[in-house]
Design a protein around this motif. Structure first.
Motif: not given
Length: 475
Positions: A203-231
């Motif tokens: 879960a911490e890794a998802f938060v780090l990815l969301a905050r530290a990387l400079d991304v413009r168009r993130p895509v999450v493949v669902h259904p899956q664990f929801t924490e990556p999108e929430a972060a």
């Protein structure tokens, strides 16, 4: 997606005189391109000033759904990813299609698409609770329920691991030193230590990815664990979704991911579908300039880890996340790790607080990647395989239950009409199972069941038979 899929609202806009054919063609093409079924559309929606436009009303009639309309001032208050000054001047709202699609409180799946005279956007009919996790099903129950809602392996951690963790408590006066654990994880995957980052769980890794990387168009493949999108959402990103379909066995089609996506997140094996995607299909998602995040939190529950990407250095932009909390029953200790290119590891590490992983967690990490522990995990994975087949064989006896996809993880996703009632009746009978409707791409007819030993499964199947009978009788 079928009749039990997530319901959709399609926001539409159009110039004066737009034809029914053009609106329908744009909507159908947009749905098809996103892997969404027209049968999942609950309503079309637009601004009040367009509600009498023949092309839009006719499209709603052709789809057989109601047309929702909203005042321009209401739509103007809804934040949209692609505002337009032209739309604001013409209709009083920065985007008719996107704002109308979002007006029911759902989440945007497909941003604005255009034809010559029409626009459309697609959203879920209502928002999913991305913060709901399986532990909510057993919280405050006092231990009275058999826990099939959480995917942590039962009767863990083993005694030898408890002793190793307990022995570390004598060193709590010193600041944590993660070098030995980092080196051990690196050796386990045949990587240099510079490609490893230890984290307080995945879960911490998802938060780090969301905050530290400079991304413009993130895509999450669902259904899956929801924490990556929430972060990602918490970090201010607008997230697009690719929804895998039950009728396709929740299998991944790399072509469904937008080419422009610069961050793609996918689980393998995926929670909650339990589907194990081929490594080749995941590697096909890699692109120059794209970060490909593969959540392998449950990979060590698959014998031999045949589709693992952990340890691969030939896939550009690959980030693999692993958790040690599932197999070893360490959810309360919080330990996981990231495997990535050294530059990405450095970016994530710079966003971490000092000493993010405690000394007991570091000791556990080192212990759980030792050869003896890996052999124990492999034996446990083989046992999970056998126990899952026993569960699947029992579920196959119920005509009311469908298992979608080929389960390879330590849990099974099932569809059953009246799942909410079945879940509550199971709870009354002593079993907690995970609701599925909080996962994007699923609705209230889905449940996730953790794989347990044969004796526990036998008792579950008896309770399930009783719950299904009571649910049917109440209709």
């Amino acid at each position: 997606m079928g009749e039990n899929a997530t319901q959709l609202v399609v926001g539409v806009g159009g110039r004066a005189g737009v034809s029914v054919a053009e609106v329908c063609a744009l909507v159908e093409e947009t749905l098809r391109g996103a892997g969404l079924a027209a049968g999942a559309v609950k309503a079309l929606a637009t601004v009040e000033t367009k509600a009498c436009e023949a092309g839009i009303t006719g499209a709603a009639e052709r789809f057989g759904v109601p047309l929702l309309s909203y005042p321009a001032e209401e739509l103007a208050g809804i934040a949209v990813p692609h505002p337009s000054d032209a739309a604001r001047q013409a209709a009083g709202t920065p985007s008719v299609a996107e704002a109308a699609a979002l007006a029911t409180g759902g989440e945007l799946l497909v941003p604005k698409r255009r034809s010559v005279a029409a626009t459309c956007a697609v959203a879920t009919a209502q928002a999913h609770d991305l913060r709901h996790h399986g532990d909510a099903e057993v919280r405050d129950d006092g231990g009275s329920l058999v826990d099939l809602a959480v995917n942590v392996r039962a009767h863990m951690p083993p005694e030898w691991l408890k002793q190793r963790i307990a022995a570390s408590l004598g060193g709590l006066s010193a600041y944590p030193d993660g070098r030995a654990a980092r080196a051990a994880v690196a050796a386990r995957h045949g990587l240099p230590a510079g490609r490893v980052l230890l984290t307080a769980g995945a879960a911490e890794a998802f938060v780090l990815l969301a905050r530290a990387l400079d991304v413009r168009r993130p895509v999450v493949v669902h259904p899956q664990f929801t924490e990556p999108e929430a972060a990602l959402r918490d970090a201010g990103h607008r997230v697009e979704r690719v929804l895998l379909r039950a009728e396709d066995g929740f299998r991944l089609d790399p072509a469904a991911v937008p080419e422009e996506a610069d961050l793609v997140v996918v689980g393998n094996p995926t929670n909650p579908t339990s589907v194990l995607h081929p490594a080749a299909a995941l590697a096909a998602l890699a692109r120059p300039g794209r970060i490909l995040v593969v959540d392998e939190a449950f990979m060590d529950a698959v014998p031999g880890e045949p589709e693992a990407l952990a340890g691969r250095t030939d896939v550009p932009g690959l980030v693999v996340l692993r958790s040690l909390t599932k197999t070893w029953g360490l959810a309360g200790l919080r330990i996981g790790y990231v495997l990535a290119e050294p530059e990405v590891v450095a970016q994530l590490e710079a966003a971490q607080p000092l000493w993010p992983v405690s000394t007991p967690a570091l000791v556990a990490a080192e212990a759980c990647v030792a050869p003896a522990a890996l052999a124990e995990a492999e034996a446990a994975a083989r046992q999970i395989d056998a126990d899952r087949e026993h569960l699947l064989a029992g579920l196959a006896e119920f005509e009311e239950i469908t298992v979608a996809g080929t389960a390879r993880g330590p849990f099974v996703l099932v569809r059953v009409a009246g799942a909410a009632q079945v879940r509550m009746r199971l709870r009354a009978l002593g079993f907690a199972v995970r609701r599925g409707d909080t996962f994007p791409g699923l609705d209230a007819d889905w449940l996730r069941l953790a794989v347990r030993d044969r004796a526990t499964t036998g008792r579950l199947l008896q309770a399930l038979d009783h719950a299904l009978t009571l649910t049917a009788a109440a209709r």
